[in-house]
Design a protein around this motif. Structure first.
Motif, mmCIF file in Angstrom:
data_model
loop_
_atom_site.group_PDB
_atom_site.id
_atom_site.type_symbol
_atom_site.label_atom_id
_atom_site.label_comp_id
_atom_site.label_asym_id
_atom_site.label_seq_id
_atom_site.Cartn_x
_atom_site.Cartn_y
_atom_site.Cartn_z
ATOM 1 N N PRO A 24 29.647 110.314 97.527
ATOM 2 C CA PRO A 24 30.472 109.601 98.503
ATOM 3 C C PRO A 24 31.950 109.619 98.132
ATOM 4 C CG PRO A 24 29.358 108.047 97.074
ATOM 5 C CD PRO A 24 28.870 109.410 96.690
ATOM 6 N N VAL A 25 32.780 109.737 99.152
ATOM 7 C CA VAL A 25 34.226 109.599 99.016
ATOM 8 C C VAL A 25 34.604 108.455 99.943
ATOM 9 C CG1 VAL A 25 36.468 110.688 99.395
ATOM 10 C CG2 VAL A 25 34.549 112.054 98.565
ATOM 11 N N ALA A 26 35.314 107.482 99.440
ATOM 12 C CA ALA A 26 35.696 106.317 100.244
ATOM 13 C C ALA A 26 37.196 106.092 100.108
ATOM 14 C CB ALA A 26 34.938 105.079 99.787
ATOM 15 N N GLY A 27 37.787 105.529 101.144
ATOM 16 C CA GLY A 27 39.206 105.245 101.103
ATOM 17 C C GLY A 27 39.637 104.417 102.294
ATOM 18 N N GLY A 35 45.758 98.834 108.112
ATOM 19 C CA GLY A 35 44.644 99.746 108.324
ATOM 20 C C GLY A 35 44.669 100.333 109.720
ATOM 21 N N LEU A 36 44.222 101.559 109.849
ATOM 22 C CA LEU A 36 44.224 102.263 111.126
ATOM 23 C C LEU A 36 42.797 102.601 111.509
ATOM 24 C CD1 LEU A 36 46.401 103.219 113.096
ATOM 25 C CD2 LEU A 36 46.420 105.383 111.877
ATOM 26 N N ALA A 64 37.932 99.019 111.579
ATOM 27 C CA ALA A 64 39.120 98.274 112.025
ATOM 28 C C ALA A 64 40.139 98.084 110.907
ATOM 29 C CB ALA A 64 38.702 96.917 112.591
ATOM 30 N N ASP A 65 39.665 97.967 109.663
ATOM 31 C CA ASP A 65 40.581 97.790 108.527
ATOM 32 C C ASP A 65 41.055 99.129 107.953
ATOM 33 O OD1 ASP A 65 38.303 98.710 107.238
ATOM 34 O OD2 ASP A 65 38.223 97.053 105.794
ATOM 35 N N GLY A 66 40.636 100.254 108.565
ATOM 36 C CA GLY A 66 41.044 101.572 108.112
ATOM 37 C C GLY A 66 40.113 102.207 107.095
ATOM 38 N N SER A 67 39.070 101.492 106.679
ATOM 39 C CA SER A 67 38.177 102.035 105.649
ATOM 40 C C SER A 67 37.292 103.143 106.213
ATOM 41 C CB SER A 67 37.324 100.923 105.042
ATOM 42 O OG SER A 67 36.506 100.335 106.026
ATOM 43 N N PHE A 68 36.961 104.099 105.351
ATOM 44 C CA PHE A 68 36.091 105.210 105.733
ATOM 45 C C PHE A 68 35.273 105.659 104.529
ATOM 46 C CE2 PHE A 68 39.693 107.339 103.854
ATOM 47 C CZ PHE A 68 39.123 108.384 103.144
#
Length: 88
Positions: A24-27, A35-36, A64-68
């Motif tokens: 996993p890669v998270a950011g 956040g976008l 909503a906070d831009g996290s992925f």
């Protein structure tokens, strides 16, 4: 007014993954600290000669906070963020 937002600048340029399984890669995608939402992160192997066509790995739209998050196979990658933003 609707404008296409393409962010080619990420907080990191590549990630090295050494395990055999997908990792996993998270950011977080942010502009000015905010956040976008709705941005997809695409990953191409470092050896890619171009970024045309469908990326080998692609995230769901950012929250909503831009996290992925997305999962990639072992290797080093370029990451590109692409999304649509509405300005009024």
């Amino acid at each position: 007014m609707t404008r296409l937002f393409s962010a080619l600048i990420m907080l990191f340029c590549f990630v090295s993954v050494s395990s055999a399984a997908l990792a996993p890669v998270a950011g977080k995608v942010a502009v000015g600290g905010d956040g976008l939402a709705g941005v997809r992160i695409s990953a191409w192997p470092l050896a890619s000669s171009s970024f045309t066509g469908e990326a080998p790995y692609r995230s769901a739209p950012s929250a909503a906070d831009g996290s992925f998050t997305l999962e990639v196979a072992p290797g080093e990658y370029y990451f590109i963020a692409e999304g649509e933003t509405h300005f009024g």
